[in-house]
Design a protein around this motif. Structure first.
Motif, short mmCIF file in Angstrom:
data_model
loop_
_atom_site.label_atom_id
_atom_site.label_comp_id
_atom_site.label_asym_id
_atom_site.label_seq_id
_atom_site.Cartn_x
_atom_site.Cartn_y
_atom_site.Cartn_z
N ASP A 187 -24.80 45.40 43.85
CA ASP A 187 -25.22 44.92 45.00
C ASP A 187 -26.29 44.06 45.09
O ASP A 187 -26.45 43.19 46.28
CB ASP A 187 -25.45 46.35 46.06
N TYR A 188 -27.14 43.82 44.39
CA TYR A 188 -28.41 42.99 44.19
C TYR A 188 -28.00 41.59 43.81
O TYR A 188 -28.83 40.69 44.00
CB TYR A 188 -29.53 43.66 43.21
N GLY A 189 -26.78 41.15 43.10
CA GLY A 189 -26.45 40.11 42.46
C GLY A 189 -25.43 39.89 41.62
O GLY A 189 -25.31 40.84 40.93
N LYS A 231 -33.19 48.12 37.33
CA LYS A 231 -32.75 49.26 36.77
C LYS A 231 -31.69 50.12 37.43
O LYS A 231 -31.21 51.25 37.51
CB LYS A 231 -33.85 50.25 36.68
N GLU A 232 -30.77 49.18 38.01
CA GLU A 232 -29.69 49.68 38.69
C GLU A 232 -28.24 49.55 38.11
O GLU A 232 -28.30 48.71 37.40
CB GLU A 232 -29.38 49.04 40.14
N TYR A 258 -33.74 38.32 35.41
CA TYR A 258 -35.10 39.22 35.47
C TYR A 258 -34.92 40.24 36.62
O TYR A 258 -35.56 41.36 36.48
CB TYR A 258 -36.38 38.14 35.65
N GLU A 259 -34.45 39.95 37.66
CA GLU A 259 -34.59 40.97 38.76
C GLU A 259 -33.59 42.22 38.40
O GLU A 259 -33.90 43.34 38.64
CB GLU A 259 -34.10 40.12 39.99
N LEU A 260 -32.50 41.86 37.66
CA LEU A 260 -31.54 42.76 37.54
C LEU A 260 -32.06 43.90 36.49
O LEU A 260 -31.90 45.11 36.57
CB LEU A 260 -29.96 42.07 37.05
#
Length: 166
Positions: free
Chosen positions: A18-20, A97-98, A91-93
């Motif tokens: 869902d974040y990217g 830790k999802e 980096y964000e993913l």
């Protein structure tokens, strides 16, 4: 995942949640790892007893390539900073830790966690990034609280034994 074309030679390796989402221009290398561990219990005489097999979590390693000018129609319009956007999203993913879904030509993996990202920078890459990403499948468990029946309390019984000497 939206915008993936499944099948044929134009299948794309992609991953996200869902974040990217990240769609690769090229999957340079994929390593699918499935393993199991056989238990081993020593005995006094003879060889150890192996009587059980435990499945290990699926692992996946992808070496990918993303450019600022994708060649396939399934991707969104080229962006000037697409390689930077993917760099930032990797980096964000890993920090979020999802769990995510990873699509490869041979298998779709659900509930994968990104555990390692390596992005070497060389002069020959140009306006693109080449990276390695490692994933591992997570298994979720649920806990349940239950009442203990009367008469089953080993701590209470041990205290009573120590106090009475019986």
């Amino acid at each position: 995942m939206i915008g993936l074309y499944f099948g044929g030679q134009w299948f794309q390796t992609a991953f996200g949640n869902d974040y990217g989402n990240i769609e690769l221009d090229a999957a340079l290398d994929e390593n699918h790892e499935w393993s199991a561990e056989a238990t081993s219990n020593p005995v006094e005489v003879g060889a150890p007893v192996t009587d059980h097999v435990i499945d290990q979590s699926d692992k996946l390693k992808i070496k990918g390539f993303v450019t600022d000018t994708p060649l396939t129609a399934s991707q969104s319009l080229p962006q000037i900073s697409r390689s930077q956007d993917v760099f930032d999203l990797l980096y964000e993913l890993i920090k979020l830790k999802e769990p995510m879904t990873v699509y490869t030509k041979h298998r779709i993996y659900d509930d994968m966690i990104l555990t390692n990202v390596t992005i070497p920078r060389t002069a020959g890459v140009g306006e693109a990034i080449e990276f390695s990403a490692e994933f591992i499948n997570i298994r979720k468990v649920a806990t349940q609280m239950v009442d203990v029946p009367d008469g089953i309390n080993p701590k209470k019984d041990k205290k009573a034994d120590a106090a009475t000497g019986k």
